[in-house]
Motif scaffolding. Structure first.
Motif, PDB file in Angstrom:
ATOM      1  N   UNK A   1      44.540  -8.525  10.337  1.00 41.37           N
ATOM      2  CA  UNK A   1      43.441  -7.930   9.566  1.00 41.37           C
ATOM      3  C   UNK A   1      43.438  -6.419   9.776  1.00 41.37           C
ATOM      4  N   UNK A   2      42.646  -5.720   8.969  1.00 40.15           N
ATOM      5  CA  UNK A   2      42.373  -4.303   9.208  1.00 40.15           C
ATOM      6  C   UNK A   2      40.874  -4.070   9.048  1.00 40.15           C
ATOM      7  N   UNK A   3      40.383  -3.041   9.714  1.00 37.27           N
ATOM      8  CA  UNK A   3      38.990  -2.623   9.499  1.00 37.27           C
ATOM      9  C   UNK A   3      38.984  -1.312   8.759  1.00 37.27           C
ATOM     10  N   UNK A   4      38.222  -1.282   7.683  1.00 36.90           N
ATOM     11  CA  UNK A   4      38.051  -0.049   6.906  1.00 36.90           C
ATOM     12  C   UNK A   4      36.569   0.279   6.857  1.00 36.90           C
ATOM     13  N   UNK A   5      36.210   1.489   7.245  1.00 36.76           N
ATOM     14  CA  UNK A   5      34.819   1.937   7.167  1.00 36.76           C
ATOM     15  C   UNK A   5      34.562   2.546   5.795  1.00 36.76           C
ATOM     16  N   UNK A   6      33.496   2.063   5.139  1.00 35.49           N
ATOM     17  CA  UNK A   6      33.125   2.673   3.857  1.00 35.49           C
ATOM     18  C   UNK A   6      31.967   3.660   4.027  1.00 35.49           C
ATOM     19  N   UNK A   7      31.803   4.156   5.255  1.00 37.25           N
ATOM     20  CA  UNK A   7      30.810   5.204   5.505  1.00 37.25           C
ATOM     21  C   UNK A   7      31.433   6.563   5.203  1.00 37.25           C
ATOM     22  N   UNK A   8      31.852   6.713   3.969  1.00 34.91           N
ATOM     23  CA  UNK A   8      32.431   7.967   3.491  1.00 34.91           C
ATOM     24  C   UNK A   8      32.123   8.060   2.007  1.00 34.91           C
ATOM     25  N   UNK A   9      32.478   9.168   1.395  1.00 40.06           N
ATOM     26  CA  UNK A   9      32.083   9.381  -0.001  1.00 40.06           C
ATOM     27  C   UNK A   9      32.775   8.413  -0.954  1.00 40.06           C
ATOM     28  N   UNK A  10      32.138   8.158  -2.099  1.00 35.45           N
ATOM     29  CA  UNK A  10      32.749   7.303  -3.114  1.00 35.45           C
ATOM     30  C   UNK A  10      34.049   7.915  -3.620  1.00 35.45           C
ATOM     31  N   UNK A  11      34.117   9.225  -3.688  1.00 33.97           N
ATOM     32  CA  UNK A  11      35.362   9.880  -4.115  1.00 33.97           C
ATOM     33  C   UNK A  11      36.495   9.535  -3.151  1.00 33.97           C
ATOM     34  N   UNK A  12      36.212   9.602  -1.850  1.00 35.12           N
ATOM     35  CA  UNK A  12      37.222   9.240  -0.856  1.00 35.12           C
ATOM     36  C   UNK A  12      37.628   7.777  -0.978  1.00 35.12           C
ATOM     37  N   UNK A  13      36.642   6.927  -1.211  1.00 38.01           N
ATOM     38  CA  UNK A  13      36.934   5.504  -1.333  1.00 38.01           C
ATOM     39  C   UNK A  13      37.813   5.218  -2.550  1.00 38.01           C
TER      40      UNK A  13
END
Length: 391
Positions: free
Chosen positions: A364-376
């Motif tokens: 598995x991997x962990x990805x944090x979406x605590x960043x801007x929508x543009x970055x996502x």
């Protein structure tokens, strides 16, 4: 020089390793999108900063009581009653330099050499290492993707031995975002009461529950409260990660012991930062509610993006701000494991994520979406392009 055996047993945080690699690449002018760090991208709210600045200007820069300023302990006790439905007196609350330090202090006062602590996997990276530092033994119980990585009472009971001292409970979960429903918490509490097992409840992500209500296990009954350490922080809810302020709430006999540790180690939490935290409590949860709605949009976007990639499954996180997709279909050829996979993404896509094995769950991997929508959006585009080359 010979180092302590306890120190030699402990591994560095893979999250920090990945973040450091990404930072080093950025120094070289490489455009890396970082999804590794577990902290909100929002700035600390101005009213919190202003309260700390005011405290500085008023000369509140000296030692405080080891357990924190009385006003903050009172404020936390009030919040726990109003928000979580748990009755604690201020003397049953201690302010700590972050929830991480609070967790370590709890392990330090509870564990004797050989004591076992049940740790559900996937787990936050520091639980197992802190237990080892305190001469305890982490006992890992594997949770399943099929039920969204939700811990069950049956799993807890299956891991209990005559050496079991405590259970670590993390809901909402880092790294999976799983939230344990109230009915299951009640069953887990019954098991712990039956076997005299202490509960260490890490609730740092409680403000970010999207589809399932957060329930503090200590609120279930006085008997459960008396075997529980309720641990939380200002870090996530008020984007105050660098301020290093958290708390532990538990029966007074335990808080007194933790206070002794603090008095002999850090002396006290930073004085003026505590006044900023006091202002955060007075916000009534409006700031974290704003962040939660933004995180919900980001969560939905990222989950849908991963589900559109052939071979990847991704449980919908009910809380926190992480996704934990299954990438095992891409572990083949030169990519031998999830660490190789994250290295591939870093080199090929210039995207930093953390391998699931760091959290006790390979593949598995962990990805944090605590960043801007543009970055996502850009980061997911890069991931998709990179994975096409592996299909």
């Amino acid at each position: 020089m010979k180092f302590s055996d306890r120190v030699l047993r402990v591994q560095p945080s893979q999250t920090l390793v990945i973040t450091a690699k990404a930072a080093e690449m950025r120094k070289k002018g490489i455009d890396v999108i970082g999804f590794g760090a577990g902290e909100p991208d929002f700035d600390t709210p101005d009213f919190v900063k202003e309260a700390a600045i005011k405290a500085l200007q008023e000369g509140k820069t000296k030692y405080t009581p080891a357990a924190g300023i009385p006003e903050l302990r009172e404020g936390i006790a009030k919040r726990l009653k109003e928000k979580n439905g748990i009755e604690y007196s201020p003397s049953e609350v201690i302010v700590t330099p972050g929830a991480k330090m609070g967790l370590y202090e709890v392990f330090a006062i509870l564990l004797n050499p050989g004591d076992e602590v049940i740790v559900p996997a996937p787990y936050w990276v520091s639980y197992t290492e802190q237990i080892k530092l305190c001469d305890g033994k982490p006992v890992i119980v594997e949770m399943s993707e099929e039920n969204g990585f939700v811990l069950t009472a049956e799993l807890v009971e299956s891991a209990i031995t005559d050496k079991t001292k405590a259970l670590v409970l993390n809901t909402p979960s880092n790294p999976t975002g799983a939230v344990i429903p109230k009915k299951e918490l009640e069953k887990i509490a019954e098991v712990c009461l039956k076997h005299n097992v202490m509960i260490i409840s890490d609730e740092c992500y409680e403000e970010f529950c999207y589809d399932e209500e957060h329930v503090s296990i200590a609120s279930l009954s006085k008997e459960v409260r008396d075997i529980t350490f309720t641990i939380n922080a200002f870090s996530k809810a008020y984007s105050m990660t660098g301020w290093r302020l958290g708390w532990v709430a538990a029966p007074e006999e335990y808080i007194k012991k933790i206070s002794i540790i603090q008095s002999q180690t850090i002396s006290n939490p930073t004085s003026f930062a505590q006044y900023g935290a006091l202002a955060a409590l007075e916000d009534g949860g409006k700031f974290p509610a704003m962040m939660k709605e933004e995180f919900r949009k980001r969560r939905d976007f990222v989950v849908n993006e991963f589900l559109s990639i052939e071979g990847i499954t991704c449980p919908v996180p009910k809380g926190a701000f992480y996704v934990f997709p299954n990438i095992s279909a891409y572990i083949k050829g030169d990519i031998k494991n999830d660490i190789d996979f994250t290295s591939y993404l870093l080199e090929e896509a210039k995207v930093a994520v953390v391998p699931g094995s760091a959290f006790g769950k390979e593949g598995y991997i962990r990805l944090s979406y605590a960043t801007s929508m543009d970055n996502l959006k850009e980061g997911m585009r890069r991931i998709k392009e990179a994975l096409k080359k592996l299909q």
